[in-house]
Design an enzyme around this catalytic site. Structure first.
Site, PDB file in Angstrom:
ATOM      1  N   ASP A  87       0.866  -1.174   0.000  1.00 17.52           N
ATOM      2  CA  ASP A  87       0.000   0.000   0.000  1.00 17.52           C
ATOM      3  C   ASP A  87       0.907   1.230   0.000  1.00 17.52           C
ATOM      4  O   ASP A  87       1.921   1.250   0.711  1.00 17.52           O
ATOM      5  CB  ASP A  87      -0.848   0.062   1.278  1.00 17.52           C
ATOM      6  CG  ASP A  87      -1.991  -0.933   1.296  1.00 17.52           C
ATOM      7  OD1 ASP A  87      -2.067  -1.787   0.405  1.00 17.52           O
ATOM      8  OD2 ASP A  87      -2.807  -0.857   2.238  1.00 17.52           O
ATOM      9  N   HIS A 143       4.780  -7.647  -0.209  1.00 13.95           N
ATOM     10  CA  HIS A 143       4.381  -8.910  -0.823  1.00 13.95           C
ATOM     11  C   HIS A 143       4.990  -9.057  -2.214  1.00 13.95           C
ATOM     12  O   HIS A 143       5.407  -8.074  -2.827  1.00 13.95           O
ATOM     13  CB  HIS A 143       2.856  -8.975  -0.923  1.00 13.95           C
ATOM     14  CG  HIS A 143       2.160  -8.928   0.402  1.00 13.95           C
ATOM     15  ND1 HIS A 143       1.461 -10.001   0.916  1.00 13.95           N
ATOM     16  CD2 HIS A 143       2.053  -7.940   1.334  1.00 13.95           C
ATOM     17  CE1 HIS A 143       0.955  -9.673   2.104  1.00 13.95           C
ATOM     18  NE2 HIS A 143       1.297  -8.423   2.371  1.00 13.95           N
ATOM     19  N   SER A 230       8.197   3.835   4.960  1.00 16.72           N
ATOM     20  CA  SER A 230       9.384   3.710   4.129  1.00 16.72           C
ATOM     21  C   SER A 230       9.028   3.673   2.648  1.00 16.72           C
ATOM     22  O   SER A 230       7.969   4.137   2.257  1.00 16.72           O
ATOM     23  CB  SER A 230      10.202   2.482   4.533  1.00 16.72           C
ATOM     24  OG  SER A 230      11.529   2.636   4.103  1.00 16.72           O
TER      25      SER A 230
END
Length: 266
Positions: A87, A143, A230
């Protein structure tokens, strides 16, 4: 500007890994759970997506690195689709030319420096790059964007400069000076590099499991997590990736959504 110079000086003084470790220790303490409600409210976090109820988290760090409930991030089922690994917000995307990523917040980055001098850097000449920023409000697990095989992974030591808008504009070469984890995934058309860039107050970028990524990954599989906001950088080889029109600078992305597809040849 005097304030810009002061920001750079203070950032240099406070960007040591020791500070990140201290911040991490505080965030992992049981006392930090008193901040959970305020933290979630301040950043507008949708608690209903979390795997557990807010009161079940033992620390701020546990909540920050939370998993999501099943189904909160559907993985695009397209056979050739490439999905967002996180995200976040797309900071920049474009073509790698003469070994350089096009200007990101006014600064040009070398693929070789970003990858810590890896010989893999030459793979990405004329390929595609994308930079995605994760704010504290985002879900912070990373992911796999494709199905494939992990052929190599690197841990590159470095600083912990901020990777927010101001930090990336004012601090030199943040993406290639901060601590990084790099995962190289061999997919049906080539090798993708997934670069996880640490940031100020990030006490850790961790693989899942801790001893490194699995040999085989499927689209949407967990690879790693950040313990604060980050950035992720994707590098794709020439003629292997066709980005979706909506995958452009400024666009929000969610893990599992389609950002493009693997190019088919022959």
């Amino acid at each position: 500007m005097i304030w810009d110079a002061a920001f750079r000086l203070l950032t240099e003084l406070s960007s040591r890994p020791t500070l990140a470790r201290l911040t991490g220790t505080a965030a992992k303490s049981r006392g930090s759970r008193l901040l959970l409600s305020k933290f979630a409210r301040f950043y507008g976090i949708d608690i209903s997506e979390a795997e557990k109820q807010l009161h079940e988290y033992e620390s701020l760090n546990e909540f920050f690195t939370r998993r999501l409930r099943t189904g909160a991030r559907p993985i695009d089922p397209g056979e050739n689709s490439v999905v967002s690994p996180v995200d976040g917000t797309v900071i920049e995307t474009g073509e790698i030319q003469a070994g350089k990523l096009l200007p990101v917040k006014g600064q040009t980055y070398s693929a070789a420096e970003l990858l810590g001098g890896s010989p893999h850097a030459s793979r990405y000449e004329r390929g595609t790059f994308a930079v995605i920023y994760l704010s504290p409000s985002n879900y912070h697990r990373i992911h796999s964007p494709v199905d494939g095989t992990v052929i190599e992974w690197d841990r590159i030591p470095g600083k912990v400069y901020p990777v927010n808008d101001r930090g990336m504009r004012l601090m030199p070469q943040v993406l290639s000076r901060n601590a990084r984890l790099v995962t190289y995934i061999n997919h049906e058309a080539g090798v993708l590099a997934l670069v996880k860039v640490g940031a100020m107050n990030v006490s850790s970028i961790r693989y899942i499991p801790d001893d490194g990524p699995p040999a085989t990954v499927h689209k949407g599989d967990e690879l790693a997590l950040f313990e604060f906001g980050s950035t992720v950088v994707l590098l794709m080889e020439k003629d292997t990736f066709i980005p979706s029109p909506a995958f452009a600078a400024g666009a929000p992305v969610r893990m599992g959504e389609r950002i493009g597809e693997i190019a088919q040849h022959g």
